[in-house]
Design a protein around this motif. Structure first.
Motif, PDB file in Angstrom:
ATOM      1  N   ARG A  83       0.838  -1.202   0.000  1.00 56.38           N
ATOM      2  CA  ARG A  83       0.000   0.000   0.000  1.00 56.38           C
ATOM      3  C   ARG A  83       0.873   1.252   0.000  1.00 56.38           C
ATOM      4  O   ARG A  83       0.628   2.199  -0.766  1.00 56.38           O
ATOM      5  CB  ARG A  83      -0.907  -0.003   1.226  1.00 56.38           C
ATOM      6  CG  ARG A  83      -1.760   1.259   1.373  1.00 56.38           C
ATOM      7  CD  ARG A  83      -2.440   1.287   2.738  1.00 56.38           C
ATOM      8  NE  ARG A  83      -1.472   1.391   3.817  1.00 56.38           N
ATOM      9  CZ  ARG A  83      -0.916   2.535   4.226  1.00 56.38           C
ATOM     10  NH1 ARG A  83      -1.243   3.676   3.638  1.00 56.38           N
ATOM     11  NH2 ARG A  83      -0.051   2.544   5.224  1.00 56.38           N
ATOM     12  N   VAL A  84       1.874   1.274   0.876  1.00 58.95           N
ATOM     13  CA  VAL A  84       2.779   2.426   0.958  1.00 58.95           C
ATOM     14  C   VAL A  84       3.497   2.629  -0.374  1.00 58.95           C
ATOM     15  O   VAL A  84       3.627   3.754  -0.871  1.00 58.95           O
ATOM     16  CB  VAL A  84       3.793   2.234   2.106  1.00 58.95           C
ATOM     17  CG1 VAL A  84       4.861   3.329   2.060  1.00 58.95           C
ATOM     18  CG2 VAL A  84       3.088   2.229   3.452  1.00 58.95           C
ATOM     19  N   GLU A  85       3.945   1.515  -0.959  1.00 64.23           N
ATOM     20  CA  GLU A  85       4.644   1.594  -2.242  1.00 64.23           C
ATOM     21  C   GLU A  85       3.719   2.096  -3.349  1.00 64.23           C
ATOM     22  O   GLU A  85       4.119   2.909  -4.194  1.00 64.23           O
ATOM     23  CB  GLU A  85       5.192   0.218  -2.604  1.00 64.23           C
ATOM     24  CG  GLU A  85       5.946   0.186  -3.923  1.00 64.23           C
ATOM     25  CD  GLU A  85       6.440  -1.210  -4.281  1.00 64.23           C
ATOM     26  OE1 GLU A  85       6.945  -1.384  -5.406  1.00 64.23           O
ATOM     27  OE2 GLU A  85       6.300  -2.124  -3.447  1.00 64.23           O
ATOM     28  N   PRO A  89       4.082   7.427  -5.283  1.00 62.39           N
ATOM     29  CA  PRO A  89       4.113   8.462  -6.324  1.00 62.39           C
ATOM     30  C   PRO A  89       3.143   9.608  -6.046  1.00 62.39           C
ATOM     31  O   PRO A  89       3.463  10.767  -6.276  1.00 62.39           O
ATOM     32  CB  PRO A  89       3.729   7.693  -7.595  1.00 62.39           C
ATOM     33  CG  PRO A  89       4.119   6.278  -7.308  1.00 62.39           C
ATOM     34  CD  PRO A  89       3.845   6.085  -5.849  1.00 62.39           C
ATOM     35  N   LEU A  90       1.952   9.259  -5.543  1.00 60.26           N
ATOM     36  CA  LEU A  90       0.985  10.302  -5.209  1.00 60.26           C
ATOM     37  C   LEU A  90       1.477  11.140  -4.029  1.00 60.26           C
ATOM     38  O   LEU A  90       1.331  12.367  -4.019  1.00 60.26           O
ATOM     39  CB  LEU A  90      -0.370   9.679  -4.872  1.00 60.26           C
ATOM     40  CG  LEU A  90      -1.077   8.955  -6.024  1.00 60.26           C
ATOM     41  CD1 LEU A  90      -2.367   8.317  -5.533  1.00 60.26           C
ATOM     42  CD2 LEU A  90      -1.373   9.932  -7.155  1.00 60.26           C
ATOM     43  N   ASP A  91       2.052  10.475  -3.030  1.00 59.42           N
ATOM     44  CA  ASP A  91       2.588  11.207  -1.880  1.00 59.42           C
ATOM     45  C   ASP A  91       3.683  12.167  -2.316  1.00 59.42           C
ATOM     46  O   ASP A  91       3.760  13.300  -1.835  1.00 59.42           O
ATOM     47  CB  ASP A  91       3.143  10.231  -0.840  1.00 59.42           C
ATOM     48  CG  ASP A  91       2.050   9.467  -0.116  1.00 59.42           C
ATOM     49  OD1 ASP A  91       0.895   9.929  -0.132  1.00 59.42           O
ATOM     50  OD2 ASP A  91       2.351   8.403   0.460  1.00 59.42           O
ATOM     51  N   ASP A  92       4.542  11.699  -3.226  1.00 59.81           N
ATOM     52  CA  ASP A  92       5.625  12.559  -3.714  1.00 59.81           C
ATOM     53  C   ASP A  92       5.070  13.773  -4.450  1.00 59.81           C
ATOM     54  O   ASP A  92       5.575  14.895  -4.298  1.00 59.81           O
ATOM     55  CB  ASP A  92       6.559  11.763  -4.628  1.00 59.81           C
ATOM     56  CG  ASP A  92       7.352  10.709  -3.869  1.00 59.81           C
ATOM     57  OD1 ASP A  92       7.435  10.814  -2.625  1.00 59.81           O
ATOM     58  OD2 ASP A  92       7.882   9.780  -4.517  1.00 59.81           O
ATOM     59  N   GLN A  98       2.745  20.780  -1.982  1.00 61.14           N
ATOM     60  CA  GLN A  98       2.725  21.465  -0.693  1.00 61.14           C
ATOM     61  C   GLN A  98       3.983  22.294  -0.476  1.00 61.14           C
ATOM     62  O   GLN A  98       3.921  23.414   0.027  1.00 61.14           O
ATOM     63  CB  GLN A  98       2.573  20.446   0.437  1.00 61.14           C
ATOM     64  CG  GLN A  98       1.230  19.730   0.464  1.00 61.14           C
ATOM     65  CD  GLN A  98       0.084  20.675   0.764  1.00 61.14           C
ATOM     66  OE1 GLN A  98      -0.607  21.137  -0.133  1.00 61.14           O
ATOM     67  NE2 GLN A  98      -0.102  20.975   2.030  1.00 61.14           N
ATOM     68  N   THR A  99       5.130  21.725  -0.849  1.00 64.24           N
ATOM     69  CA  THR A  99       6.390  22.441  -0.692  1.00 64.24           C
ATOM     70  C   THR A  99       6.406  23.721  -1.515  1.00 64.24           C
ATOM     71  O   THR A  99       6.968  24.744  -1.097  1.00 64.24           O
ATOM     72  CB  THR A  99       7.566  21.541  -1.109  1.00 64.24           C
ATOM     73  OG1 THR A  99       7.587  20.371  -0.267  1.00 64.24           O
ATOM     74  CG2 THR A  99       8.890  22.256  -0.980  1.00 64.24           C
ATOM     75  N   ARG A 100       5.780  23.684  -2.665  1.00 63.73           N
ATOM     76  CA  ARG A 100       5.745  24.871  -3.516  1.00 63.73           C
ATOM     77  C   ARG A 100       4.803  25.941  -2.982  1.00 63.73           C
ATOM     78  O   ARG A 100       5.102  27.140  -3.015  1.00 63.73           O
ATOM     79  CB  ARG A 100       5.323  24.463  -4.932  1.00 63.73           C
ATOM     80  CG  ARG A 100       5.345  25.620  -5.931  1.00 63.73           C
ATOM     81  CD  ARG A 100       4.952  25.142  -7.310  1.00 63.73           C
ATOM     82  NE  ARG A 100       5.018  26.234  -8.280  1.00 63.73           N
ATOM     83  CZ  ARG A 100       4.638  26.128  -9.557  1.00 63.73           C
ATOM     84  NH1 ARG A 100       4.177  24.955 -10.011  1.00 63.73           N
ATOM     85  NH2 ARG A 100       4.723  27.166 -10.362  1.00 63.73           N
ATOM     86  N   PHE A 101       3.641  25.516  -2.472  1.00 67.92           N
ATOM     87  CA  PHE A 101       2.620  26.476  -2.080  1.00 67.92           C
ATOM     88  C   PHE A 101       2.710  26.925  -0.621  1.00 67.92           C
ATOM     89  O   PHE A 101       2.318  28.045  -0.294  1.00 67.92           O
ATOM     90  CB  PHE A 101       1.224  25.902  -2.344  1.00 67.92           C
ATOM     91  CG  PHE A 101       0.804  25.965  -3.779  1.00 67.92           C
ATOM     92  CD1 PHE A 101       0.164  27.084  -4.282  1.00 67.92           C
ATOM     93  CD2 PHE A 101       1.045  24.897  -4.639  1.00 67.92           C
ATOM     94  CE1 PHE A 101      -0.235  27.143  -5.606  1.00 67.92           C
ATOM     95  CE2 PHE A 101       0.667  24.952  -5.971  1.00 67.92           C
ATOM     96  CZ  PHE A 101       0.030  26.081  -6.462  1.00 67.92           C
ATOM     97  N   ASN A 102       3.181  26.042   0.271  1.00 68.85           N
ATOM     98  CA  ASN A 102       3.149  26.346   1.704  1.00 68.85           C
ATOM     99  C   ASN A 102       3.825  27.664   2.086  1.00 68.85           C
ATOM    100  O   ASN A 102       3.276  28.415   2.909  1.00 68.85           O
ATOM    101  CB  ASN A 102       3.761  25.199   2.505  1.00 68.85           C
ATOM    102  CG  ASN A 102       2.753  24.104   2.791  1.00 68.85           C
ATOM    103  OD1 ASN A 102       1.557  24.292   2.638  1.00 68.85           O
ATOM    104  ND2 ASN A 102       3.240  22.942   3.198  1.00 68.85           N
ATOM    105  N   PRO A 103       5.001  27.976   1.543  1.00 68.21           N
ATOM    106  CA  PRO A 103       5.623  29.255   1.951  1.00 68.21           C
ATOM    107  C   PRO A 103       4.737  30.467   1.669  1.00 68.21           C
ATOM    108  O   PRO A 103       4.917  31.521   2.275  1.00 68.21           O
ATOM    109  CB  PRO A 103       6.909  29.298   1.115  1.00 68.21           C
ATOM    110  CG  PRO A 103       7.214  27.873   0.809  1.00 68.21           C
ATOM    111  CD  PRO A 103       5.880  27.218   0.627  1.00 68.21           C
TER     112      PRO A 103
END
Length: 252
Positions: A83-85, A89-92, A98-103
């Motif tokens: 399941r994790v595997e 790809p979706l988590d990445d 999130q990394t792009r928008f959060n700041p």
């Protein structure tokens, strides 16, 4: 069920639990996820055969049930790893978004909320100053209206039997009514259209009364919090909790 268990006793326990399909060289490849989930299903069905209310009646049966429990635990770990595997790809992708928008837009921490908070403090200070000034004007207008109303009422009382004085008193009364209207306009200006909003807050002053109120309002929710606290300290090593019975229990 008894005959089924008799049959189980005659089987080798590891043979029973090895439910993964044997794939021949001439067979199409099997989806590992389908295989893992099918394995869990097979072991679950086998577990239901044992968990039928009848107790374990021999060491051999104990060993078989132990092996079955261990097998379904491991099968669950395999399925969860897949399941994790599968969702990695979706988590990445989500992490990258999130990394792009959060700041910029993360609540309370992003640049939008930080800027709004800073500017809001400036605006609130100015608007409060304006509101205080308008409130002072409204208070002065109300005091002047009250003074004129009292003066007019006194003049009305003193004008009894004097037509000329009565006319002057009525003029004062009209003037007092105009002053009252102006005071109401000033009061409205002092309490609306300022860009300020009223918020209500609660500050704890009496803990005992607050606890009584909280329990009376939502006893189940209150006790759930206390229960969670008690279980936490017991797990950490405390063996005496006021109001609770603490005991040791053996579980698998």
């Amino acid at each position: 069920m008894g005959s089924h268990r008799q049959t189980i006793r005659r089987r080798d326990s590891m043979t029973l639990l090895n439910t993964a399909a044997t794939i021949g060289h001439n067979q199409p490849p099997v989806d590992p996820v389908d295989e893992a989930l099918a394995n869990v299903q097979d072991l679950y069905d086998e577990a239901k055969n044992f968990a039928d209310g009848e107790p374990i009646d021999s060491e051999a049966m104990h060993d078989t049930v132990t092996a079955l429990r261990d097998a379904i635990h491991e099968a669950g770990k395999v399925a969860d790893a897949l399941r994790v595997e599968a969702k990695k790809p979706l988590d990445d992708q989500i992490d990258a978004i999130q990394t792009r928008f959060n700041p910029f837009i993360q609540p309370k921490k992003g640049k939008v909320d930080k800027a709004k908070a800073s500017l809001g403090e400036l605006l609130a200070a100015w608007r409060k100053r304006v509101a205080d000034e308008k409130a002072a004007i409204a208070a002065a207008a109300k005091a002047e209206a009250d003074r004129k109303a009292a003066e007019a009422q006194a003049a009305i009382r003193a004008s009894a039997g004097n037509p000329a004085a009565r006319e002057e008193a009525e003029a004062l009364l009209d003037e007092a009514k105009q002053a009252e209207k102006q005071a109401k306009r000033d009061d409205k200006a002092a309490t609306s259209g300022l860009g300020l909003r009223t918020v209500w807050r609660a500050e704890l002053l009496d803990m005992e009364k607050a606890l009584d109120w909280g329990f009376g309002r939502a006893p189940e929710q209150f006790m759930a919090i206390v229960q969670t606290m008690a279980e936490g300290v017991v797990r950490s090593g405390m063996r005496s909790v006021p109001g609770f019975k603490v005991w040791e229990e053996r579980v698998v």
